[in-house]
Design an enzyme around this catalytic site. Structure first.
Site, PDB file in Angstrom:
ATOM      1  N   TYR A 143       0.820  -1.166   0.026  1.00  0.00           N
ATOM      2  CA  TYR A 143       0.081  -0.025  -0.090  1.00  0.00           C
ATOM      3  C   TYR A 143       0.838   1.261   0.042  1.00  0.00           C
ATOM      4  O   TYR A 143       1.785   1.282   0.711  1.00  0.00           O
ATOM      5  CB  TYR A 143      -0.911  -0.069   1.451  1.00  0.00           C
ATOM      6  N   ASP A 238       9.599   2.939  -0.135  1.00  0.00           N
ATOM      7  CA  ASP A 238       8.229   3.749   0.378  1.00  0.00           C
ATOM      8  C   ASP A 238       8.513   3.214   1.956  1.00  0.00           C
ATOM      9  O   ASP A 238       8.241   2.239   2.372  1.00  0.00           O
ATOM     10  CB  ASP A 238       6.949   3.403   0.026  1.00  0.00           C
ATOM     11  N   LYS A 266       4.200   9.045   8.842  1.00  0.00           N
ATOM     12  CA  LYS A 266       4.041   8.325  10.211  1.00  0.00           C
ATOM     13  C   LYS A 266       5.090   8.715  11.123  1.00  0.00           C
ATOM     14  O   LYS A 266       4.781   9.849  11.825  1.00  0.00           O
ATOM     15  CB  LYS A 266       3.981   6.763   9.815  1.00  0.00           C
TER      16      LYS A 266
END
Ligand code: PLP
Length: 426
Positions: A143, A238, A266
């Site tokens: 994702y 990522d 995050k």
């Protein structure tokens, strides 16, 4: 008796689609009523009914030093007094850029924005601008946020073009996204042999945390690096989830592989909205105002959000921070495996740094297909039993879990005791 959670959820569904502002929060996968929280401190959370939980989501990763860490809160309060935003440069952004460059040296230049989705979307646009190519490659089950070109599932058969995985994504957009199986080195070689010189970039979670936890074969990542170099495709790691969590320098430091670009999110915001993308200077120089790839943001580099990130990153640079985090996470998964074994439940678990995966199958999966073999009914039963005991896990069999520096030996022991009960009731 109706709980406040239930009342809030019922009312929320009238005004917010599904009652939530991000789909997995709705508990659709596990069933039941989502928990509405009102307070967190360290490893603990309290819901609107006053029930206490040990938190293994940590806001999906950012709360790596625990909730409401006094130094983070104080820094945010102090900087907020000087205004919440300027829409103009600040010295804090330079401090953040210097720190990112120090901790993740492959990020020679960096730009800040406000989410992981923006970071990946912009990294892809930059790599297309740099290469002049359109095709991008991703891996099944990874994702990378919710931008159009990344919400794509594999077409039928190898080397076919992608199909949209979400309503509202034009097939013509998805067609530029090629999807391969994770950890499948041969498929990678085949694709590059056929289309290598048309590929703008390959984007990958170097440790996958979005189909539960999947660990890369190092040889797979090395081959990917070699093929991208050979064909002039930009390799994007990522590290929105893995950055500062599996290692201070991210997965690229853990596996000693240097990507061309990296995306962060995050942990870098410590719980406030921050994302970042960066990499080789020659690639980043394609960005406006120096280059012709446009990218912008009203609140990009926001002083309050950046301060929460800077303070969090300062705290995680303490000696042995990641060694201790990894040791605590290992203690948790070893305890869970022993408890499952004692109860005769088919179960496995593993961790990388402060991330962990729980699987209701014999072996730790290495791909999306293998992950789907995990027994979802068992997970859902386990999840609700743990929730009843005050242990808050991700509400889906396909999410990774997170330990913070605030998780004590007592927290781990209480979690394992709850798991014994849960496994025995299966
Ligand atoms: C969470 C995540 C994103 C998206 O970040 P948001 O801040 O939710 O937009 C992208 N990539 C990975 C690997 C993630 O884990």
């Amino acid at each position: 008796m109706t709980s406040s959670n239930q009342t809030l959820f019922e009312k929320s569904q009238q005004l917010i689609p599904g009652g939530v502002n991000s789909p997995v929060r709705a508990f659709r996968s596990v069933g039941g009523t989502p928990i509405f929280f009102k307070k967190g401190l360290g490893s603990r959370l309290w819901d609107v009914d006053g029930k206490e939980y040990i938190d293994y989501i940590n806001s999906w990763g950012p709360m790596i030093v625990g909730h409401a860490h006094p130094e983070v809160i104080k820094a945010v309060q102090d900087v907020a007094e000087n205004s919440l935003s300027f829409g103009a440069p600040t010295g804090l952004e330079l401090e953040m850029a210097e720190l990112i460059n120090k901790l993740v040296p492959s990020m020679e230049q960096v730009r800040l924005n406000s989410s992981g989705t923006e970071a990946t979307m912009s990294a892809i646009r930059t790599s297309r601008g740099f290469t002049g190519r359109d095709k991008i490659v991703k891996f099944e089950g990874c994702y990378h946020g919710h931008s159009d070109g990344l919400l794509v599932k594999a077409g039928s058969g190898l080397l076919t073009f992608g199909e949209p995985d979400s309503g509202g994504v034009p097939a013509s957009v998805a067609a530029h996204t090629l999807t391969l199986e994770y950890n499948n080195t041969q498929a990678l070689k085949d694709l590059f042999a056929k289309l290598g010189d048309e590929i703008a970039c390959v984007i990958i979670e170097p440790v996958v945390g979005n189909m539960n936890l999947i660990v890369p074969h190092v040889e797979f990542l090395q081959t990917l690096r070699e093929l991208c170099t050979k064909h002039g495709a930009v390799l994007i790691f990522d590290e929105v989830m893995t950055g500062f969590r599996v290692h201070l320098g991210g997965a690229q430091a853990l596996y000693n592989i240097k990507p061309d670009m990296t995306t962060l999110g995050k942990v870098i915001g410590g719980g406030l909205p921050v994302g970042a993308f960066g990499g080789r200077k020659d690639i980043m120089q394609c960005l406006a105002p120096v280059g012709k790839v446009y990218q912008a943001g009203t609140l990009s580099g926001n002083p309050v959000a950046v301060t929460a990130g800077l303070k969090t990153l300062a705290l995680i640079q303490a000696p042995n921070f990641h060694v201790n985090l990894a040791a605590q996470t290992t203690k948790l998964i070893e305890g869970l495996k022993a408890a499952a074994n004692e109860a005769g439940v088919i179960f496995n678990a593993q961790s990388v740094g402060g991330m962990f995966g729980l699987y209701f199958c014999e072996h730790c999966p290495t791909s999306y297909h293998e992950m789907m073999q995990s027994n979802k009914e068992h997970f859902n039963h386990f999840f609700h039993s743990m929730l009843d005991s005050g242990i808050y896990l991700g509400p889906s069999a396909f999410e990774a879990g997170f330990v913070s520096a605030a998780h004590s030996d007592e927290d781990i022991a209480l979690t394992i005791a709850a798991a014994k009960k849960a496994f025995q009731s299966l």
